[in-house]
Design a protein around this motif. Structure first.
Motif, short mmCIF file in Angstrom:
data_model
loop_
_atom_site.label_atom_id
_atom_site.label_comp_id
_atom_site.label_asym_id
_atom_site.label_seq_id
_atom_site.Cartn_x
_atom_site.Cartn_y
_atom_site.Cartn_z
N ALA A 54 -3.02 -18.41 36.41
CA ALA A 54 -2.18 -19.59 36.64
C ALA A 54 -2.17 -20.49 35.41
O ALA A 54 -1.13 -21.06 35.04
CB ALA A 54 -2.69 -20.35 37.86
N ARG A 55 -3.33 -20.62 34.74
CA ARG A 55 -3.39 -21.43 33.51
C ARG A 55 -2.55 -20.79 32.41
O ARG A 55 -1.89 -21.49 31.63
CB ARG A 55 -4.84 -21.58 33.07
N MET A 56 -2.57 -19.45 32.32
CA MET A 56 -1.74 -18.77 31.33
C MET A 56 -0.26 -19.04 31.56
O MET A 56 0.50 -19.34 30.63
CB MET A 56 -2.00 -17.27 31.37
N ILE A 57 0.14 -18.95 32.82
CA ILE A 57 1.55 -19.18 33.15
C ILE A 57 1.94 -20.62 32.84
O ILE A 57 3.03 -20.90 32.33
CB ILE A 57 1.80 -18.81 34.62
N ALA A 58 1.01 -21.56 33.11
CA ALA A 58 1.27 -22.96 32.79
C ALA A 58 1.43 -23.17 31.29
O ALA A 58 2.11 -24.09 30.84
CB ALA A 58 0.15 -23.83 33.33
N GLU A 59 0.78 -22.28 30.50
CA GLU A 59 0.90 -22.35 29.03
C GLU A 59 2.12 -21.61 28.51
O GLU A 59 2.29 -21.50 27.30
CB GLU A 59 -0.37 -21.78 28.40
N GLY A 60 2.93 -21.07 29.42
CA GLY A 60 4.18 -20.45 28.99
C GLY A 60 4.22 -18.95 29.01
O GLY A 60 5.23 -18.35 28.62
N VAL A 61 3.14 -18.27 29.46
CA VAL A 61 3.14 -16.81 29.51
C VAL A 61 4.10 -16.34 30.60
O VAL A 61 4.08 -16.85 31.73
CB VAL A 61 1.73 -16.27 29.79
N ARG A 62 4.92 -15.38 30.27
CA ARG A 62 5.91 -14.85 31.20
C ARG A 62 5.72 -13.32 31.31
O ARG A 62 5.17 -12.68 30.40
CB ARG A 62 7.34 -15.16 30.73
N PRO A 63 6.18 -12.73 32.42
CA PRO A 63 6.08 -11.28 32.56
C PRO A 63 6.67 -10.56 31.35
O PRO A 63 7.76 -10.92 30.88
CB PRO A 63 6.89 -11.00 33.84
N GLY A 64 5.95 -9.58 30.85
CA GLY A 64 6.40 -8.83 29.68
C GLY A 64 5.85 -9.35 28.37
O GLY A 64 5.96 -8.66 27.34
N ASP A 65 5.27 -10.58 28.37
CA ASP A 65 4.67 -11.11 27.15
C ASP A 65 3.42 -10.31 26.79
O ASP A 65 2.85 -9.60 27.61
CB ASP A 65 4.30 -12.58 27.33
N ARG A 66 2.98 -10.50 25.55
CA ARG A 66 1.73 -9.89 25.10
C ARG A 66 0.75 -11.01 24.76
O ARG A 66 1.07 -11.93 24.01
CB ARG A 66 1.99 -8.98 23.90
N VAL A 67 -0.43 -10.92 25.34
CA VAL A 67 -1.45 -11.95 25.20
C VAL A 67 -2.63 -11.37 24.42
O VAL A 67 -3.16 -10.31 24.78
CB VAL A 67 -1.93 -12.45 26.58
N GLY A 68 -3.06 -12.06 23.37
CA GLY A 68 -4.19 -11.60 22.59
C GLY A 68 -5.51 -12.02 23.22
O GLY A 68 -5.62 -13.12 23.76
N LEU A 69 -6.50 -11.15 23.14
CA LEU A 69 -7.85 -11.46 23.62
C LEU A 69 -8.81 -11.40 22.44
O LEU A 69 -9.11 -10.31 21.94
CB LEU A 69 -8.30 -10.47 24.70
N LEU A 70 -9.27 -12.57 21.98
CA LEU A 70 -10.23 -12.64 20.87
C LEU A 70 -11.56 -13.07 21.47
O LEU A 70 -11.89 -14.26 21.53
CB LEU A 70 -9.75 -13.64 19.81
N LEU A 71 -12.32 -12.10 21.94
CA LEU A 71 -13.49 -12.39 22.75
C LEU A 71 -14.69 -11.53 22.33
O LEU A 71 -14.54 -10.36 21.98
CB LEU A 71 -13.19 -12.12 24.24
N GLN A 72 -15.86 -12.14 22.41
CA GLN A 72 -17.10 -11.40 22.21
C GLN A 72 -17.40 -10.60 23.47
O GLN A 72 -16.85 -10.85 24.54
CB GLN A 72 -18.26 -12.37 21.94
N ARG A 73 -18.31 -9.62 23.36
CA ARG A 73 -18.70 -8.82 24.53
C ARG A 73 -19.29 -9.73 25.60
O ARG A 73 -20.32 -10.37 25.38
CB ARG A 73 -19.75 -7.80 24.12
N SER A 74 -18.66 -9.77 26.74
CA SER A 74 -19.13 -10.55 27.87
C SER A 74 -18.20 -10.25 29.05
O SER A 74 -17.18 -9.56 28.90
CB SER A 74 -19.10 -12.05 27.56
N ALA A 75 -18.54 -10.81 30.20
CA ALA A 75 -17.68 -10.64 31.37
C ALA A 75 -16.33 -11.30 31.17
O ALA A 75 -15.37 -10.98 31.89
CB ALA A 75 -18.37 -11.25 32.60
N GLU A 76 -16.23 -12.19 30.17
CA GLU A 76 -14.95 -12.85 29.91
C GLU A 76 -13.87 -11.86 29.51
O GLU A 76 -12.68 -12.12 29.72
CB GLU A 76 -15.14 -13.91 28.81
N ILE A 77 -14.25 -10.72 28.96
CA ILE A 77 -13.25 -9.71 28.60
C ILE A 77 -12.60 -9.16 29.86
O ILE A 77 -11.36 -9.13 29.98
CB ILE A 77 -13.89 -8.58 27.77
N GLN A 78 -13.40 -8.71 30.81
CA GLN A 78 -12.85 -8.14 32.04
C GLN A 78 -12.09 -9.20 32.84
O GLN A 78 -11.03 -8.91 33.42
CB GLN A 78 -13.96 -7.52 32.89
N ILE A 79 -12.61 -10.42 32.88
CA ILE A 79 -11.93 -11.51 33.58
C ILE A 79 -10.56 -11.75 32.95
O ILE A 79 -9.55 -11.89 33.66
CB ILE A 79 -12.79 -12.79 33.52
#
Length: 523
Positions: A54-79
């Protein structure tokens, strides 16, 4: 969750987010994801990922967009992966260890507008033209997550692989392809909700897709492996034992190290039920010795084969004593049910059983293609005639032979692409960056194997007259500034000229011979 419920959820799911919701509803308070001292239930994981989506969508993410994940190894990746999919978007893994220049290229190439990660870290990498959202929830009110209907044809992720022209290429894979992958592997690997799967492989590699979604589909527990633990096999062995992990995915190099750590630790009893091994030619002697020395019931070892472009796994084989004692050095088994795997010659005509040719793959696991690379897509993804009509195939560039029983033997590459410790590397890309340095007149790259089984990426370099006294250090710093660590040569060898064939091309066999260390004769 019963086996029948598990199969029904997997069969009925039309997208990965749909599969997760079905499993989460059935598993409720059961553990879903563990990271160090933190364990999330399926219900908690569902709520957390709803809020992040929901926060992503509030930031303007729409179906079909590509979102980058710049994350260290943690549960945050799977989340974050689950949240991106719930928002109807596709995720693009961005490894924090990558040089800033390469990360900026990936963000531009994938047209990423939003990155999930730490704002300071994102800025430090020079990614100033993207919006940033933190993966952790601060508890602030969020709008409800709108219902987003997916039919499975949408992109689930874009994973970048090494490119022969000096630029990495993004492979586009859909939800349907991943669902078919999990269904296919689940027909061989019988997981239950009691199983625990190690999240050992980094999320920039496609094997991470299999390890996570196998765990979710089974309603099991995904156990995050911290980076320091993943880099130390004794520590990884201790984690496997402590967390009673039942399935791991390894490349032969790390499996060899794991087997050694197990031996050094006194062969402790493990809860492992399955080891999936892939990424390069299997070491049958290592597997055989490990299984013989495992106390209790040893795990089944499944040799898996498949490129990113066929959604991670195309064939698999449960290894048996017949394989360990037999003449086939790298048995990769038979095709998964959703795929057609064939051996064809240079003209793309089928070859008889027993003859060597190129592996080609068709079916619902074949990727959409390369992002923004129509010419390369057309070159590697080809339409071929079959008795059932035209079919779209992926040309793997791998050599193999087929046996009358429908199984295959892997025989290596037929081009400049190699596997370095299980990771696919285009030698042409390494050479492009070597030649970009002003002190390099020419360069070639190769892979050598030592007698002990270690594997090294070696750069053979012809220097200009202006080269400094210690060129190796300068070149290593240059390569680290441009390429991921796994593509940076381990060794540098300086030659007056590169070997060439009669036609004037680089003689790669001679180059490998020059780069292979010679043992000193015994006195």
């Amino acid at each position: 969750m019963t086996a029948d419920e598990q199969r029904a959820h997997l069969d009925e799911a039309v997208s990965l987010s749909d599969l997760f919701r079905k499993v989460a509803a059935a598993r409720g308070s059961a553990p879903a994801l563990r990271d160090a001292g933190r364990t999330l239930s399926y219900r908690e994981l569902d709520l957390l990922t709803d809020r992040l989506a929901a926060r992503m969508i509030a930031e303007g993410v729409r179906p079909g967009d590509r979102v980058g994940l710049l994350l260290q190894r943690s549960a945050e990746i799977q989340i974050s992966i689950l949240a991106v999919m719930k928002a109807g978007a596709a995720y693009v893994p961005l490894d924090p260890s990558y040089p800033a220049e390469r990360l900026r290229y990936l963000v531009r190439d994938a047209e990423i507008g939003l990155v999930v990660g730490d704002a300071e870290h994102v800025a430090a990498k020079g990614l100033t033209d993207v919006r940033v959202i933190a993966p952790r929830d601060d508890g602030a009110p969020t709008p409800p997550l709108p219902h987003i209907e997916l039919d499975g044809g949408e992109l689930a992720y874009v994973i970048y692989t090494s490119g022969s022209t000096g630029a990495p290429k993004g492979c586009m894979v859909t939800h349907t392809s991943v669902l078919e992958l999990v269904r296919g592997v689940a027909s061989v690997v019988d997981l239950t909700s009691e199983d625990r799967v190690a999240m050992f492989l980094p999320f920039i590699f496609d094997g991470s897709v299999l390890q996570f979604w196998l765990s979710i589909a089974a309603g099991g527990l995904a156990v995050v492996v911290p980076l320091p633990v993943a880099q130390s096999m004794p520590d990884f062995l201790e984690l496997i034992s402590r967390e009673t992990v039942t399935l791991v995915i390894q490349v032969p190099t790390t499996l060899r190290a794991l087997a050694h750590a197990h031996e050094e630790a006194g062969r402790p009893r493990l809860a492992l039920r399955y080891i999936l091994v892939g990424g390069e030619s299997v070491e049958l002697d290592v597997v055989s010795a490990f299984l013989e020395r495992c106390p209790g019931t040893p795990p089944e070892v499944v040799n898996i084969y498949g490129p990113t472009e066929a959604t991670c796994v195309a064939t698999c084989r449960v290894l048996t004593r017949e394989d360990f004692d037999g003449p086939v050095r790298s048995p990769i088994g038979t095709a998964l049910p959703h795929l057609l795997v064939e051996v064809r010659d240079e003209a793309m005509e089928p070859v008889p059983d027993g003859e060597v040719g190129e592996l080609v793959i068709a079916g619902s696991g074949v990727a959409v293609g390369y992002l923004g690379r129509p010419e390369l897509t057309a070159e590697r993804f080809v339409v071929l005639d079959t008795p059932d009509g035209p079919l779209r195939y992926y040309r793997t560039g791998d050599l193999a032979r087929r046996f009358p029983d429908g199984s295959f033997e892997y025989l290596g590459r037929n081009d400049q692409q190699v596997k370095v410790r299980g990771i696919r590397v285009e030698l042409g890309e390494v050479e492009t960056f070597l030649r970009a340095h002003e002190m390099v007149r020419d360069a070639g790259a190769t892979v050598v194997d030592t007698a002990a089984g270690a594997q090294f990426l070696v750069a053979c370099v012809v220097l200009t007259d202006q080269a400094p006294e210690k060129p190796e250090k300068v070149l290593r710093q240059h390569m680290l500034a441009s390429l991921p660590p796994f593509m940076v040569p381990d060794r540098y060898q300086f030659l007056p000229e590169l070997p060439s064939t009669d036609s004037g091309k680089l003689d790669r066999r001679a180059l490998r011979d020059l780069a292979t260390p010679r043992r000193a004769p015994r006195p």
